[in-house]
Design a protein around this motif. Structure first.
Motif, PDB file in Angstrom:
ATOM      1  N   PRO A 254       0.596  -1.174  -0.356  1.00 26.63           N
ATOM      2  CA  PRO A 254       0.117  -0.109  -0.344  1.00 26.63           C
ATOM      3  C   PRO A 254       0.812   1.005  -0.016  1.00 26.63           C
ATOM      4  O   PRO A 254       1.731   1.271   0.337  1.00 26.63           O
ATOM      5  N   VAL A 255       0.313   2.422  -0.151  1.00 27.41           N
ATOM      6  CA  VAL A 255       0.951   3.973   0.000  1.00 27.41           C
ATOM      7  C   VAL A 255       1.451   3.651   1.071  1.00 27.41           C
ATOM      8  O   VAL A 255       2.644   4.979   1.032  1.00 27.41           O
ATOM      9  N   SER A 256       1.011   3.650   1.841  1.00 26.67           N
ATOM     10  CA  SER A 256       1.244   4.297   3.818  1.00 26.67           C
ATOM     11  C   SER A 256       2.356   3.736   3.975  1.00 26.67           C
ATOM     12  O   SER A 256       2.320   3.745   5.147  1.00 26.67           O
ATOM     13  N   PHE A 257       2.501   2.437   2.933  1.00 23.02           N
ATOM     14  CA  PHE A 257       3.382   0.938   3.235  1.00 23.02           C
ATOM     15  C   PHE A 257       4.740   1.772   3.962  1.00 23.02           C
ATOM     16  O   PHE A 257       5.426   2.483   3.110  1.00 23.02           O
ATOM     17  N   SER A 258       5.341   1.312   5.047  1.00 18.92           N
ATOM     18  CA  SER A 258       7.126   1.829   5.477  1.00 18.92           C
ATOM     19  C   SER A 258       7.510   0.312   5.847  1.00 18.92           C
ATOM     20  O   SER A 258       7.571  -0.595   5.709  1.00 18.92           O
ATOM     21  N   ILE A 259       8.454   0.176   5.245  1.00 19.06           N
ATOM     22  CA  ILE A 259       9.861  -0.815   4.994  1.00 19.06           C
ATOM     23  C   ILE A 259      10.906  -0.139   5.858  1.00 19.06           C
ATOM     24  O   ILE A 259      11.726   1.190   5.414  1.00 19.06           O
ATOM     25  N   ILE A 260      11.106  -0.949   6.801  1.00 21.90           N
ATOM     26  CA  ILE A 260      12.182  -0.816   7.826  1.00 21.90           C
ATOM     27  C   ILE A 260      14.040  -1.224   8.509  1.00 21.90           C
ATOM     28  O   ILE A 260      12.651  -2.499   7.558  1.00 21.90           O
ATOM     29  N   ILE A 261      14.420  -1.064   7.640  1.00 22.34           N
ATOM     30  CA  ILE A 261      15.663  -1.693   8.347  1.00 22.34           C
ATOM     31  C   ILE A 261      16.518  -1.299   9.091  1.00 22.34           C
ATOM     32  O   ILE A 261      17.091  -0.337  10.044  1.00 22.34           O
ATOM     33  N   GLU A 262      16.674  -2.717   9.377  1.00 25.77           N
ATOM     34  CA  GLU A 262      17.016  -2.664  11.078  1.00 25.77           C
ATOM     35  C   GLU A 262      19.140  -2.615  10.418  1.00 25.77           C
ATOM     36  O   GLU A 262      19.901  -3.386   9.531  1.00 25.77           O
ATOM     37  N   THR A 263      19.636  -1.333  11.617  1.00 25.18           N
ATOM     38  CA  THR A 263      21.093  -1.887  11.245  1.00 25.18           C
ATOM     39  C   THR A 263      21.914  -1.103  12.037  1.00 25.18           C
ATOM     40  O   THR A 263      21.449  -0.658  13.090  1.00 25.18           O
ATOM     41  N   GLY A 264      22.997  -1.656  12.838  1.00 23.22           N
ATOM     42  CA  GLY A 264      23.968  -1.367  13.617  1.00 23.22           C
ATOM     43  C   GLY A 264      25.933  -1.098  13.196  1.00 23.22           C
ATOM     44  O   GLY A 264      25.734  -0.371  12.979  1.00 23.22           O
ATOM     45  N   ARG A 265      25.856  -1.992  12.690  1.00 17.41           N
ATOM     46  CA  ARG A 265      27.340  -2.074  12.357  1.00 17.41           C
ATOM     47  C   ARG A 265      27.556  -0.825  11.042  1.00 17.41           C
ATOM     48  O   ARG A 265      28.245  -0.181  11.411  1.00 17.41           O
TER      49      ARG A 265
END
Length: 423
Positions: A254-265
């Motif tokens: 959907p347009v309001s969809f969020s893709i979140i990327i876990e990152t640390g290093r």
């Protein structure tokens, strides 16, 4: 120039003052070496690089949302800079959530990402309005829903049976979604960790992950749970950014969809330079030919119980700095090994590398030491935790740390951290 940065701990009524050198990491390194060898190693934290890493990440991951894992590097100055740059946080424990909240970071900027959690941790999230909580089985969903009905569940799905966490997409996902329908559980997203592999294999895992995510979203919609709002991905560091972007475009959301990327290093690894020095050495000679050196063992003031990750080999040799700069490095090199200071025979940093002959007090400098080292450091055998010294040459970086600073010349004060209790 040294800046004293006061970080207000809003909830605990404490204020901690952290020293930040207004200089480059190279200048701080020269200052440390000029002060001579010490029992304790020093990690030089370059906050300018943390800022640059975040800007680079966003430029190469357009449209994606970064979520930092504090376990990579929990230094309060790192967390403060990331918060100023509007990075989100993936927390694994009550302590990590508490530390962020005490720094004034709001609950909507973090989520409880650990699928296995105690009752107290769930209640703590509820008490502080941390809505998003990861779950990977129907029992855990029921536990969270019973204690925290308003919680927003992020369902962790596994793509490999060898993964420690994650529910089975074929059997567990339908069971959890049907339970959610009957008990009115609010499931808002899916979290998938990509198995750590080579780039091509990781890309294949990503494609499978996106297929599983799409199938889960379709099933949720079919059951009347509504459209899921977010997909969280972790373990994508080895995938080339261009391939990542093109692959993510294949998913229909959907347009309001969020893709979140876990990152640390990615955000902290190159931001720390480790300064160690040789505490002791042992020359191993061949039994029948004592004139031939078989190996030189060097014992440093840091090791696997300090700044070095247990699970990660040293992939590039350290640079050498002599305690006496007038003593030039020799051209000849010797088979060498590097060891930590503890009595544990497993406290080995590097079993085989070529180094010039070193003397006690000489320095070995390791780059890219910002991730997962000091975070898991211990006082095993009574040895001290490595020190961390922060620096920020750029005024724009220092401005992120607030106005409550005091300038001091670099050579007028030693590296330390002090806490001041507010009355």
């Amino acid at each position: 120039m040294l800046l004293m940065f006061s970080l207000a701990m809003n909830r605990s009524r404490l204020e901690h003052t952290y020293e930040v050198y207004g200089a480059s990491a190279e200048d701080v390194l020269e200052h440390i070496i000029g002060s001579g060898p010490t029992e304790t190693s020093t990690n030089i934290l370059d906050l300018d690089k943390v800022v640059a890493n975040v800007h680079h990440w966003r430029a190469t991951h357009p449209g994606l949302i970064p979520s930092y894992t504090p376990c990579a590097n929990k230094n309060p100055l790192v967390l403060a800079v990331l918060a100023k740059l509007n990075v989100g946080f993936s927390c694994a424990s009550r302590k990590e959530m508490n530390d962020l909240l005490d720094m004034g970071i709001t609950a909507d900027r973090m989520w409880l990402a650990h699928p296995s959690k105690t009752l107290d941790t769930i209640l703590y999230a509820k008490q502080n309005g941390i809505l998003r909580i990861a779950c990977d089985n129907v029992q855990d969903v029921a536990k969270v829903h019973r204690l925290y009905p308003a919680a927003q569940i992020v369902l962790r799905i596994r793509v490999s049976p060898e993964q420690k966490f994650g529910c089975c997409p074929a059997f567990d996902v339908p069971e959890i979604f049907n339970y959610a329908v009957s008990e009115k559980v609010n499931i808002v997203g899916v979290h998938i960790a990509i198995p750590q592999d080579q780039p091509e294999e990781s890309l294949a895992w990503l494609r499978q992950s996106l297929q599983e995510a799409e199938a889960a979203m379709a099933y949720a919609h079919q059951l009347g749970l509504g459209d899921l709002q977010q997909l969280v991905l972790s373990g994508i560091e080895k995938i080339p950014q261009s391939r990542l972007r093109s692959t993510l475009k294949t998913i229909t959301v959907p347009v309001s969809f969020s893709i979140i990327i876990e990152t640390g290093r990615e955000l902290v690894q190159n931001a720390v330079t480790l300064v160690t020095n040789v505490q002791s050495k042992r020359v191993i000679r061949q039994g029948e030919l004592p004139s031939i050196i078989q190996e030189i063992m060097y014992f440093l003031n840091d090791g696997r119980y300090g700044s070095f990750e247990w699970w990660k080999a040293i992939d590039k040799p350290p640079s050498v700095r002599r305690m006496n700069e007038t003593h030039r490095s020799q051209i000849a090199s010797w088979p060498s090994s590097l060891w930590g200071p503890t009595c544990d025979s497993a406290d080995v940093i590097c079993e085989r590398l070529e180094l010039p002959a070193l003397e006690i007090g000489d320095f070995l400098i390791f780059s890219d030491m910002g991730a997962f080292g000091v975070t898991v450091a211990s006082r095993f055998n009574g040895f001290p935790i490595p020190k961390t010294v922060a620096c920020a040459r750029l005024e724009s970086t220092r401005a992120m740390l607030g106005d409550n600073t005091l300038s001091v010349e670099l050579n007028q004060i030693s590296q330390k951290v002090r806490a001041v209790c507010l009355k």
